[in-house]
Design a protein around this motif. Structure first.
Motif, PDB file in Angstrom:
ATOM      1  N   PHE A 168       0.831  -1.211   0.000  1.00 35.91           N
ATOM      2  CA  PHE A 168       0.000   0.000   0.000  1.00 35.91           C
ATOM      3  C   PHE A 168       0.862   1.256   0.000  1.00 35.91           C
ATOM      4  O   PHE A 168       0.604   2.210  -0.738  1.00 35.91           O
ATOM      5  N   TRP A 169       1.881   1.279   0.837  1.00 42.98           N
ATOM      6  CA  TRP A 169       2.740   2.460   0.913  1.00 42.98           C
ATOM      7  C   TRP A 169       3.622   2.583  -0.320  1.00 42.98           C
ATOM      8  O   TRP A 169       3.915   3.697  -0.781  1.00 42.98           O
ATOM      9  N   LYS A 170       4.047   1.466  -0.892  1.00 39.19           N
ATOM     10  CA  LYS A 170       4.839   1.522  -2.116  1.00 39.19           C
ATOM     11  C   LYS A 170       4.019   2.115  -3.260  1.00 39.19           C
ATOM     12  O   LYS A 170       4.531   2.906  -4.065  1.00 39.19           O
ATOM     13  N   GLU A 171       2.750   1.735  -3.319  1.00 41.79           N
ATOM     14  CA  GLU A 171       1.885   2.311  -4.361  1.00 41.79           C
ATOM     15  C   GLU A 171       1.669   3.792  -4.125  1.00 41.79           C
ATOM     16  O   GLU A 171       1.736   4.600  -5.064  1.00 41.79           O
ATOM     17  N   SER A 172       1.411   4.178  -2.893  1.00 39.88           N
ATOM     18  CA  SER A 172       1.153   5.596  -2.603  1.00 39.88           C
ATOM     19  C   SER A 172       2.377   6.460  -2.809  1.00 39.88           C
ATOM     20  O   SER A 172       2.267   7.686  -2.909  1.00 39.88           O
ATOM     21  N   PRO A 184      14.310   5.957  -8.865  1.00 35.42           N
ATOM     22  CA  PRO A 184      14.317   6.184 -10.323  1.00 35.42           C
ATOM     23  C   PRO A 184      14.107   4.910 -11.118  1.00 35.42           C
ATOM     24  O   PRO A 184      13.605   4.948 -12.247  1.00 35.42           O
ATOM     25  N   GLN A 185      14.462   3.760 -10.540  1.00 35.02           N
ATOM     26  CA  GLN A 185      14.319   2.495 -11.249  1.00 35.02           C
ATOM     27  C   GLN A 185      12.928   1.878 -11.083  1.00 35.02           C
ATOM     28  O   GLN A 185      12.565   0.947 -11.807  1.00 35.02           O
ATOM     29  N   GLY A 186      12.143   2.374 -10.135  1.00 29.90           N
ATOM     30  CA  GLY A 186      10.846   1.798  -9.843  1.00 29.90           C
ATOM     31  C   GLY A 186       9.714   2.471 -10.587  1.00 29.90           C
ATOM     32  O   GLY A 186       9.925   3.398 -11.379  1.00 29.90           O
ATOM     33  N   PRO A 187       8.479   2.032 -10.359  1.00 36.48           N
ATOM     34  CA  PRO A 187       7.308   2.642 -11.011  1.00 36.48           C
ATOM     35  C   PRO A 187       7.201   4.125 -10.674  1.00 36.48           C
ATOM     36  O   PRO A 187       7.448   4.540  -9.542  1.00 36.48           O
ATOM     37  N   GLN A 188       6.787   4.900 -11.672  1.00 35.20           N
ATOM     38  CA  GLN A 188       6.668   6.341 -11.485  1.00 35.20           C
ATOM     39  C   GLN A 188       5.222   6.815 -11.504  1.00 35.20           C
ATOM     40  O   GLN A 188       4.955   7.998 -11.270  1.00 35.20           O
ATOM     41  N   LEU A 191      -0.258   3.342 -13.144  1.00 36.52           N
ATOM     42  CA  LEU A 191      -0.320   2.269 -14.131  1.00 36.52           C
ATOM     43  C   LEU A 191       0.957   1.442 -14.102  1.00 36.52           C
ATOM     44  O   LEU A 191       0.910   0.201 -14.110  1.00 36.52           O
ATOM     45  N   ASP A 192       2.092   2.113 -14.040  1.00 36.82           N
ATOM     46  CA  ASP A 192       3.361   1.393 -13.957  1.00 36.82           C
ATOM     47  C   ASP A 192       3.418   0.541 -12.689  1.00 36.82           C
ATOM     48  O   ASP A 192       3.944  -0.581 -12.706  1.00 36.82           O
ATOM     49  N   TYR A 193       2.878   1.081 -11.594  1.00 38.66           N
ATOM     50  CA  TYR A 193       2.907   0.305 -10.354  1.00 38.66           C
ATOM     51  C   TYR A 193       2.078  -0.976 -10.501  1.00 38.66           C
ATOM     52  O   TYR A 193       2.527  -2.065 -10.140  1.00 38.66           O
ATOM     53  N   ALA A 194       0.852  -0.850 -11.017  1.00 41.95           N
ATOM     54  CA  ALA A 194       0.002  -2.039 -11.183  1.00 41.95           C
ATOM     55  C   ALA A 194       0.672  -3.065 -12.092  1.00 41.95           C
ATOM     56  O   ALA A 194       0.596  -4.275 -11.850  1.00 41.95           O
ATOM     57  N   ALA A 195       1.360  -2.589 -13.140  1.00 41.80           N
ATOM     58  CA  ALA A 195       2.027  -3.493 -14.071  1.00 41.80           C
ATOM     59  C   ALA A 195       3.252  -4.148 -13.442  1.00 41.80           C
ATOM     60  O   ALA A 195       3.722  -5.187 -13.934  1.00 41.80           O
ATOM     61  N   SER A 196       3.779  -3.549 -12.366  1.00 37.43           N
ATOM     62  CA  SER A 196       4.982  -4.091 -11.729  1.00 37.43           C
ATOM     63  C   SER A 196       4.688  -5.251 -10.780  1.00 37.43           C
ATOM     64  O   SER A 196       5.609  -5.950 -10.353  1.00 37.43           O
ATOM     65  N   LEU A 197       3.425  -5.456 -10.425  1.00 40.58           N
ATOM     66  CA  LEU A 197       3.086  -6.530  -9.488  1.00 40.58           C
ATOM     67  C   LEU A 197       3.344  -7.891 -10.117  1.00 40.58           C
ATOM     68  O   LEU A 197       3.213  -8.069 -11.342  1.00 40.58           O
ATOM     69  N   SER A 198       3.672  -8.849  -9.267  1.00 43.53           N
ATOM     70  CA  SER A 198       4.024 -10.175  -9.762  1.00 43.53           C
ATOM     71  C   SER A 198       3.384 -11.253  -8.908  1.00 43.53           C
ATOM     72  O   SER A 198       3.438 -11.204  -7.678  1.00 43.53           O
ATOM     73  N   GLY A 199       2.757 -12.217  -9.550  1.00 50.76           N
ATOM     74  CA  GLY A 199       2.207 -13.364  -8.853  1.00 50.76           C
ATOM     75  C   GLY A 199       0.889 -13.093  -8.153  1.00 50.76           C
ATOM     76  O   GLY A 199       0.382 -11.975  -8.129  1.00 50.76           O
TER      77      GLY A 199
END
Length: 385
Positions: A168-172, A184-188, A191-199
């Motif tokens: 939750f905090w990573k998304e926020s 800088p290497q992570g979702p910005q 949409l990028d955050y949702a696409a970064s989820l795995s499993g």
């Protein structure tokens, strides 16, 4: 509080007592425009509710006044059949003050989805990749719009607010709420955050599992399905139709995506207008805003709704189910809730046409004593009117 200070501790006590009324000053937001709406004309039927008693979660009885005084309340509004029965403002809040409502925002998204479905542009049984091909990965594989609406999608995502590194905090972080978690290497953006989820941590449809990311994905889907920016969709189809007295605002990311999982700020009376629309089966001031069948579907649920809720960690609340981004407290009595952390509540009793709004700046994200005491006090108020 400076912007730099706010970015680090803005939602932590005691700073949240100040910042929850000033979110627009600290973070980028998009405006929900009231357009040319005429503010809802409340009548008045003031009553003293302070001595009404209720059963406390920890045992014993308490009064409405004690509940309000002990739970960091910023505003408390009771409306029956369009008439204000009680209205209280604390912590320097006024009827014109905006207040962050956190996950109450989600219920607005659920109702906008109902509008899109009636228009024929959104299919609740469609795969989410039909609208967002960017989410073609193992986290979202097989998930439908219905799974998002009822939070039964299986994407691996944890929402433990006390864990400062939970998903939750990573998304926020992408909307500035936790800049220390943004790299800088992570979702910005969302949409990028949702696409970064795995499993997955469960099968799609297996049980209710509260995930804020599912609401943000719904917001992205609505933009694609309805072919317009989400703030315009909210303004045109929902916010302006609710006869608000003020514009509202929603926190957004760097790409302009609205953080509809938790980012709405609005005035207390304007929030009550949403509640009145829900208690009147999607109608307010003579206009059908949300399809009556969608509100009824929310309240009734489907064959799986109750069991999916009972299998979740939230079964401790004793509610009926969760449907279309709304908590259904008691489907037989027609009681629904829109809820947000730190004590945000819209209580909607369809049977008695009663709406209660409580906005708060509680120290903890989820304080069971305070939440359940508030629910029980609101039940007692509804029984007394």
């Amino acid at each position: 509080m400076t912007r730099a200070m706010c970015s680090l501790n803005w939602n932590q006590a005691p700073h949240n007592r100040y910042s929850f009324q000033r979110v627009q000053s600290f973070f980028p937001t998009a405006r929900l425009n009231r357009l040319n709406a005429q503010a809802f004309a409340y009548s008045e039927n003031f009553q003293d509710l302070s001595a009404i008693e209720f059963q406390r979660y920890a045992g014993g009885t308490g009064t409405v006044a004690e509940m309000i005084d002990s739970s960091f309340t910023d505003s408390f509004l009771v409306v029956k059949s369009g008439a204000i029965v009680s209205e209280i403002y604390l912590n320097n809040m006024t009827p014109n003050s905006h207040h962050l409502v956190n996950s109450v925002t989600k219920s607005y998204v659920g109702m906008l989805c109902g509008i899109a479905i009636e228009q024929g542009v959104l299919n609740p049984e469609a795969a989410i990749q039909d609208y967002l091909p960017e989410l073609d990965n193992d986290a979202w594989e097989g998930a439908t719009v219905r799974n998002l609406l009822d939070m039964t999608a299986g994407a691996y995502y944890h929402e433990d607010y006390e864990d400062r590194h939970t998903d939750f905090w990573k998304e926020s972080a992408v909307v500035g709420w936790r800049p220390d978690l943004l790299s800088p290497q992570g979702p910005q953006n969302l949409l990028d955050y949702a696409a970064s989820l795995s499993g997955k941590d469960q099968d799609n449809g297996e049980k209710f599992h509260y995930r804020t990311v599912t609401t943000n994905v719904l917001g992205l889907i609505l933009e694609r399905a309805m072919n317009a920016p989400l703030e315009d969709l909210f303004s045109d189809y929902l916010w302006s139709k609710l006869h608000p007295s003020c514009d509202a605002n929603v926190v957004c990311d760097a790409a302009g995506h609205l953080y509809v999982g938790a980012g709405l700020s609005a005035t207390t009376r304007d929030l009550a207008c949403f509640g009145m629309m829900m208690t009147n089966r999607g109608q307010l001031a003579g206009e059908q805003i949300v399809p009556a069948a969608w509100v009824q579907d929310t309240l009734a649920g489907d064959a799986c709704s109750n069991q999916c809720y009972l299998d979740s960690e939230y079964s401790v609340f004793g509610f009926s189910h969760y449907r279309n981004q709304v908590w259904v407290k008691d489907k037989d009595k027609g009681v629904m809730l829109a809820l947000g952390i730190h004590g945000q509540i819209i209580y909607m009793d369809q049977g008695k046409d009663i709406v209660i709004v409580k906005l708060s700046s509680q120290e903890e994200q989820v304080n069971m004593d305070m939440f359940v005491d508030a629910f029980n006090a609101m039940d007692a108020i509804a029984s007394s009117l």
